[in-house]
Design an enzyme around this catalytic site. Sequence first.
Site, mmCIF file in Angstrom:
data_model
loop_
_atom_site.group_PDB
_atom_site.id
_atom_site.type_symbol
_atom_site.label_atom_id
_atom_site.label_comp_id
_atom_site.label_asym_id
_atom_site.label_seq_id
_atom_site.Cartn_x
_atom_site.Cartn_y
_atom_site.Cartn_z
ATOM 1 N N LYS A 144 0.629 -1.400 0.265
ATOM 2 C CA LYS A 144 0.002 0.133 -0.139
ATOM 3 C C LYS A 144 1.215 1.189 -0.131
ATOM 4 O O LYS A 144 1.902 1.247 0.515
ATOM 5 C CB LYS A 144 -1.089 0.147 1.067
ATOM 6 C CG LYS A 144 -2.033 -1.648 1.267
ATOM 7 C CD LYS A 144 -3.072 -0.616 0.640
ATOM 8 C CE LYS A 144 -4.158 -1.274 0.400
ATOM 9 N NZ LYS A 144 -5.779 -1.292 1.337
ATOM 10 N N ARG A 178 -4.954 -9.564 3.608
ATOM 11 C CA ARG A 178 -4.991 -9.955 1.651
ATOM 12 C C ARG A 178 -3.207 -9.669 1.697
ATOM 13 O O ARG A 178 -2.760 -8.416 1.758
ATOM 14 C CB ARG A 178 -6.022 -8.653 0.811
ATOM 15 C CG ARG A 178 -8.046 -8.978 1.492
ATOM 16 C CD ARG A 178 -8.422 -8.131 0.941
ATOM 17 N NE ARG A 178 -8.208 -8.071 -0.454
ATOM 18 C CZ ARG A 178 -9.109 -7.752 -1.630
ATOM 19 N NH1 ARG A 178 -10.828 -7.895 -1.323
ATOM 20 N NH2 ARG A 178 -8.508 -7.866 -2.578
#
Length: 188
Positions: A144, A178
Site C-alpha cells: 500500500k 489480503r
Amino acid sequence: IPVVKEVCRRVSVPVSIDTTKARVARLALEEGAVIVNDISALRFDPQMGAVVAEAGSGLVLMHMQGTPKTMQQAPSYGDVVQEVRQFFAERMTAAGDAGIGLEQILLDPGIGFGKNLSHNLLLLAQLDAFVPLGRPILVGVSRKAFIGQVLDRPVGDRLMGTAAAVAVAILHGARVLRVHDVGPMRDV
C-alpha cells in the site's frame, strides 16, 4: 463470471468476490464464490444485503470515507479509530436488518481507503479496538501507498514494509490478510 466459475472449480480455498453490485455478487456466488467483499459495506446497492443473506455467504464490511473517486480528497477524522469502530457497529446492525448473521461478517478498517498516512498507521496500531465487536478483522496492507510513504519505496520494493505491517496487524488482532506475496507473508 466465467473466470470466477473456473477459479472456483480449480482451487480448494474459499473464493471471495470484490464487488459493490448485487447482481455481480449473486452471479459469482452462484458460480462458487463464498465471500462478498463489499467496499461500500452494503451502502451502494440496496439489494446487496438480500443477496448475501439469501446465499448465506461471508461478507466483508469495509470502511471507506467517501467513494472510490473522492476518498483520497483530504480525508478527515476527529478520531479515526473511534469513527471506524462506530461505522462497524452501524453496518453490522444494517447487515443484521438485512438478514445477515453476525457469523457471516468480517470487518476491514479499509487501510488506504479514505485515509492519510497518519490514519493508516493509527488504525494498524489500534486494530485491537475492533476485536470487542466479536468479528474477525481483515486487513489489506500489501504494498500500500502508506508503506511507500514511510519507507520512500516504489510499489515493487515494499516486501519488507508489507511484512512489518502484516506482523503488526496480526499482533493487534487481524485474523485475515489480503496480500500479494502469499509465501513470504505466510512465513511472517
